[in-house]
Enzyme design. Structure first.
Site, PDB file in Angstrom:
ATOM      1  N   ASP A  48      -1.166  -0.567   5.965  1.00 34.10           N
ATOM      2  CA  ASP A  48      -1.601  -0.104   7.285  1.00 34.10           C
ATOM      3  C   ASP A  48      -3.099  -0.268   7.514  1.00 34.10           C
ATOM      4  OD1 ASP A  48      -2.976   2.955   6.980  1.00 34.10           O
ATOM      5  OD2 ASP A  48      -1.803   2.211   5.293  1.00 34.10           O
ATOM      6  N   LYS A  97      -8.069  -3.693  -4.101  1.00 35.74           N
ATOM      7  CA  LYS A  97      -6.685  -4.176  -3.952  1.00 35.74           C
ATOM      8  C   LYS A  97      -6.627  -5.691  -4.137  1.00 35.74           C
ATOM      9  CE  LYS A  97      -5.241  -0.255  -1.202  1.00 35.74           C
ATOM     10  NZ  LYS A  97      -4.867   0.288   0.092  1.00 35.74           N
ATOM     11  N   GLY A 121     -13.965   4.057   8.281  1.00 38.76           N
ATOM     12  CA  GLY A 121     -14.871   3.337   9.178  1.00 38.76           C
ATOM     13  C   GLY A 121     -15.871   2.475   8.427  1.00 38.76           C
ATOM     14  N   GLY A 158      -5.239   3.196  -3.291  1.00 42.27           N
ATOM     15  CA  GLY A 158      -6.510   3.860  -3.573  1.00 42.27           C
ATOM     16  C   GLY A 158      -6.290   5.344  -3.821  1.00 42.27           C
ATOM     17  N   GLY A 159      -5.027   5.771  -3.771  1.00 42.68           N
ATOM     18  CA  GLY A 159      -4.656   7.167  -4.033  1.00 42.68           C
ATOM     19  C   GLY A 159      -4.494   7.435  -5.526  1.00 42.68           C
ATOM     20  N   ASP A 208       0.877  -1.156   0.000  1.00 47.72           N
ATOM     21  CA  ASP A 208       0.000   0.000   0.000  1.00 47.72           C
ATOM     22  C   ASP A 208       0.929   1.225   0.000  1.00 47.72           C
ATOM     23  OD1 ASP A 208      -2.263   1.724   0.545  1.00 47.72           O
ATOM     24  OD2 ASP A 208      -1.538   1.805   2.611  1.00 47.72           O
ATOM     25  N   VAL A 209       0.395   2.411  -0.319  1.00 46.53           N
ATOM     26  CA  VAL A 209       1.268   3.591  -0.411  1.00 46.53           C
ATOM     27  C   VAL A 209       1.043   4.580   0.735  1.00 46.53           C
ATOM     28  CG1 VAL A 209       1.976   5.547  -1.859  1.00 46.53           C
ATOM     29  CG2 VAL A 209       1.539   3.300  -2.888  1.00 46.53           C
ATOM     30  N   ASP A 210      -0.173   5.139   0.838  1.00 42.63           N
ATOM     31  CA  ASP A 210      -0.447   6.144   1.880  1.00 42.63           C
ATOM     32  C   ASP A 210      -0.290   5.544   3.272  1.00 42.63           C
ATOM     33  OD1 ASP A 210      -1.083   8.064  -0.027  1.00 42.63           O
ATOM     34  OD2 ASP A 210      -3.181   7.469  -0.103  1.00 42.63           O
ATOM     35  N   THR A 270      -8.384  -2.091   4.123  1.00 48.97           N
ATOM     36  CA  THR A 270      -8.496  -2.485   2.708  1.00 48.97           C
ATOM     37  C   THR A 270      -7.293  -3.332   2.275  1.00 48.97           C
ATOM     38  OG1 THR A 270      -7.458  -0.427   1.951  1.00 48.97           O
ATOM     39  CG2 THR A 270      -9.860  -0.446   2.056  1.00 48.97           C
TER      40      THR A 270
END
Length: 225
Positions: free
Chosen positions: A179, A158, A53, A110-111, A20-22, A182
């Protein structure tokens, strides 16, 4: 139940590792940084919290937030030149070590692709190994929406990307590292999931991940054994 030593064995013998990135590869949440830069930071971070959430679908949350931010092409470029994302300590060394071992490294986010490709270039990850959402702009550079056909724009996106990678490249073992919820949901089809809490700890992930780390050095040490 997979034992801890089996998890380590799968990680060390994986032929692909997806990050994941963010808040994982970089310290920030890209959409929140873009919102701050465009002057709507507080409203958007509240929406991000609601989306995390699970109160709304991912695509609906993305549509809603982008409608508020309305980022132009120029603003995205200026964000990258004036406030480039900060790499998480240890990620550069970890990615480099995986690449030396001929492991394929992918960024699944998702960014936004323009931001994620910038991050990929810093880590010598080819743009073809990036899966993220594409912003669309009118010819004058104004915001025109996002590409809703990208797998990453959907809830469960993902996992769909990892399924596609297995199909396309016949990877035997794929690891997903991230983190958020997802990221955890992408396993299966990922063979194992490693939760990362070095930038932000999401309790749900910490409580449910079979392997949880707060420092990429731990994974680097596994590879050096």
């Amino acid at each position: 139940m997979v034992s801890h030593s089996e998890l380590r064995e799968i990680f060390c013998s994986a032929d692909a590792v997806c990050f994941d990135v963010d808040s994982t590869v970089i310290r920030e949440e890209g959409i929140d940084e873009l919102a701050k830069f465009c002057g709507v930071g507080d409203a958007v971070s509240e929406m991000t919290r609601r989306a995390m959430g699970g109160a709304v679908t991912f695509k609906a949350a993305l549509t809603e937030r982008l409608a508020l931010i309305q980022p132009s092409r120029e603003q995205v470029q200026k964000l990258l030149s004036d406030h480039p994302p900060h790499l998480t300590p240890g990620i550069r060394e970890l990615v480099s070590r995986l690449q030396q071992r001929n492991v394929q490294v992918f960024l699944i986010s998702g960014g936004f692709r323009s931001i994620v490709e910038h991050v990929a270039s810093k880590l010598n990850i080819p743009a073809t190994n990036v899966f993220a959402n594409r912003l669309k702009f009118y010819f004058n550079g104004e915001y025109a929406g996002f590409d809703e056909s990208q797998l990453t724009s959907e809830s469960g996106g993902k996992g769909k990307v990892i399924g596609l990678l297995k199909e396309r490249f016949h990877f035997k073992k794929i690891v997903m590292i991230g983190d958020g919820a997802t990221d955890m949901e992408a396993c299966p089809p990922a063979d194992i999931f490693i939760g990362f809490g070095g930038n932000v700890i999401r309790q749900q992930v910490k409580d449910n991940a079979k392997w949880y780390i707060t420092d990429f050095g731990e994974l680097l040490q596994e590879l050096e054994k």
